[in-house]
Design a protein around this motif. Structure first.
Motif, mmCIF file in Angstrom:
data_model
loop_
_atom_site.group_PDB
_atom_site.id
_atom_site.type_symbol
_atom_site.label_atom_id
_atom_site.label_comp_id
_atom_site.label_asym_id
_atom_site.label_seq_id
_atom_site.Cartn_x
_atom_site.Cartn_y
_atom_site.Cartn_z
ATOM 1 N N TYR A 143 15.233 -8.822 -16.383
ATOM 2 C CA TYR A 143 15.242 -9.254 -14.980
ATOM 3 C C TYR A 143 14.212 -8.420 -14.235
ATOM 4 O O TYR A 143 14.175 -7.186 -14.367
ATOM 5 C CB TYR A 143 16.622 -9.058 -14.337
ATOM 6 N N TYR A 144 13.381 -9.098 -13.431
ATOM 7 C CA TYR A 144 12.373 -8.377 -12.651
ATOM 8 C C TYR A 144 12.552 -8.644 -11.161
ATOM 9 O O TYR A 144 12.585 -9.799 -10.721
ATOM 10 C CB TYR A 144 10.956 -8.790 -13.061
ATOM 11 N N GLY A 145 12.668 -7.578 -10.383
ATOM 12 C CA GLY A 145 12.743 -7.691 -8.934
ATOM 13 C C GLY A 145 11.378 -7.428 -8.321
ATOM 14 O O GLY A 145 10.881 -6.301 -8.384
ATOM 15 N N GLY A 146 10.778 -8.462 -7.744
ATOM 16 C CA GLY A 146 9.462 -8.302 -7.143
ATOM 17 C C GLY A 146 8.770 -9.639 -6.984
ATOM 18 O O GLY A 146 9.416 -10.696 -7.001
ATOM 19 N N TYR A 147 7.448 -9.597 -6.878
ATOM 20 C CA TYR A 147 6.665 -10.796 -6.596
ATOM 21 C C TYR A 147 5.932 -11.305 -7.840
ATOM 22 O O TYR A 147 5.900 -10.659 -8.882
ATOM 23 C CB TYR A 147 5.678 -10.512 -5.466
ATOM 24 N N HIS A 148 5.327 -12.483 -7.686
ATOM 25 C CA HIS A 148 4.786 -13.203 -8.839
ATOM 26 C C HIS A 148 3.616 -12.526 -9.560
ATOM 27 O O HIS A 148 3.491 -12.704 -10.775
ATOM 28 C CB HIS A 148 4.375 -14.626 -8.426
ATOM 29 N N PRO A 149 2.724 -11.756 -8.891
ATOM 30 C CA PRO A 149 1.599 -11.196 -9.655
ATOM 31 C C PRO A 149 2.050 -10.297 -10.799
ATOM 32 O O PRO A 149 1.561 -10.412 -11.936
ATOM 33 C CB PRO A 149 0.801 -10.426 -8.599
ATOM 34 N N GLU A 150 3.001 -9.398 -10.510
ATOM 35 C CA GLU A 150 3.485 -8.474 -11.540
ATOM 36 C C GLU A 150 4.382 -9.185 -12.548
ATOM 37 O O GLU A 150 4.324 -8.895 -13.756
ATOM 38 C CB GLU A 150 4.234 -7.302 -10.892
ATOM 39 N N MET A 151 5.198 -10.107 -12.070
ATOM 40 C CA MET A 151 6.067 -10.882 -12.978
ATOM 41 C C MET A 151 5.217 -11.637 -13.989
ATOM 42 O O MET A 151 5.522 -11.664 -15.194
ATOM 43 C CB MET A 151 6.913 -11.863 -12.159
#
Length: 373
Positions: free
Chosen positions: A225-233
């Motif tokens: 699970y990743y909490g953040g925005y699309h560039p890093e995801m």
């Protein structure tokens, strides 16, 4: 013509122009669209501005309010927390009484106290961090989206009931929004005795996440699970696939951007997301969706219709109070409900919606998404 007569004429013309400009300004009700015009997540700002523009066009086509037309004014905060107060002061200096935005939680936290102190009605359609409102006692700050402590449990419930992983890695971008929702998911998984093997922050804006991917491989992680925005995801998914880490990824609505497909490539297929319900699919919103299409805009993104709804709320407040006084509008919003494109809206004392639902979607490499049944 002598000098004195020329000067008098010039002053009269100038005064006339000033009066004309003031009259024009008085006939326009301005709504500031605060969000990223520049920076790596401008697409989210585009979504919000599309929603505001479409709503304003509809309101103006119906006559506006009391002979006055509405106007959207763009204010850039680049989604940067440090820019939040600067953008807020910009709005105040322009003497604008209503804001739809800010878009990102960090910038919203940075600006909300200024909007409240200066008596500007602020409705964010996208900032989900609880600390935007928790314990602040704001009178002028509202949302037309749910909070991370609603979104996180929705994600965790799906992970627990449907994914049933053995070892979970939870990553975040160390920012207010990303870390907040990651923490919410972690806490809910811990309550269900799901093994959160790794909880770690990454640096937003970096291009190489191989070290954290190596950690996940070594730990035997089978879900991320990743909490953040699309560039890093997008980068995390692509680099994980390149390094042979074949796991399912899940993220919040901040990752639900078509730009992620170009970043992640084929690795994006099957990504799980929590998103606001697809209000564009509701039969009662058919005319609104057509209005978006007529302007080559997309109503089905994460924030277009929450922004449309925020603009509707401002308009309904002005209409109900028969006033463009932000204080009267804010007081009315606290005590009444608004019929909007995302349903009936009502707010609690601190400006959060009394009800909001996040749905689970599977994202596809062609940019489409499918609701999980």
């Amino acid at each position: 013509m002598n000098y004195l007569k020329a000067s008098a004429l010039s002053m009269a013309i100038s005064a006339g122009l000033m009066l004309s400009t003031q009259a024009l300004a008085a006939d326009t009700i301005k709504i500031a669209a605060v969000g990223p015009v520049t920076g790596p997540v401008t697409q989210y700002g585009d979504m919000v501005r599309e929603g505001i523009r479409t709503a304003i066009e509809s309101i103006n086509a119906a006559g506006g309010y009391d002979g006055k037309q509405f106007e959207m004014v763009e204010v850039d905060d680049a989604c940067e927390p440090k820019q939040g107060p600067i953008a807020a002061n910009n709005v105040v200096n322009k003497e604008i009484g209503f804001v739809v935005g800010p878009v990102c939680s960090g910038a919203t936290v940075g600006g909300a106290s200024i909007y409240n102190q200066e008596g500007v009605v602020m409705i964010t359609p996208s900032a989900t961090a609880p600390n935007v409102t928790d314990g602040k006692n704001f009178d002028f700050v509202f949302r037309t989206i749910g909070r991370d402590d609603q979104q996180g449990p929705a994600a965790a419930k799906y992970i627990i009931d449907s994914v049933k992983p053995s070892k979970v890695a939870i990553l975040h971008d160390k920012q207010s929004y990303g870390q907040g929702i990651a923490s919410s998911v972690r806490d809910n998984l811990n309550k269900a005795d799901i093994d959160v093997t790794l909880f770690e922050g990454i640096n937003a804006g970096e291009t190489d996440y191989s070290s954290v991917i190596t950690k996940m491989k070594a730990a035997g992680v089978d879900f991320v699970y990743y909490g953040g925005y699309h560039p890093e995801m997008g980068l995390l998914m692509r680099q994980a696939a390149e390094q042979g880490l074949k796991v399912k990824f899940m993220g919040p609505e901040g990752a639900g951007n078509p730009e992620i497909n170009a970043i992640a490539g084929d690795a994006v297929e099957g990504m799980l997301l929590t998103l606001p319900a697809d209000y564009s699919a509701l039969p009662e919103n058919k005319a609104v969706v057509e209005a978006f299409k007529a302007k080559k805009r997309n109503a089905s993104g994460a924030f277009q219709l929450t922004s449309y709804a925020a603009t509707q709320a401002i308009f309904e407040g002005i209409k109900a109070t028969k006033s463009t006084d932000p204080e009267k509008v804010a007081e009315w919003l606290h005590g009444n409900s608004v019929k909007s494109v995302i349903g009936d809206l009502s707010w609690n004392k601190q400006g959060d919606l009394n009800e909001f639902k996040f749905d689970i979607y599977t994202w596809h490499k062609d940019g489409s998404k499918t609701a999980v049944k």
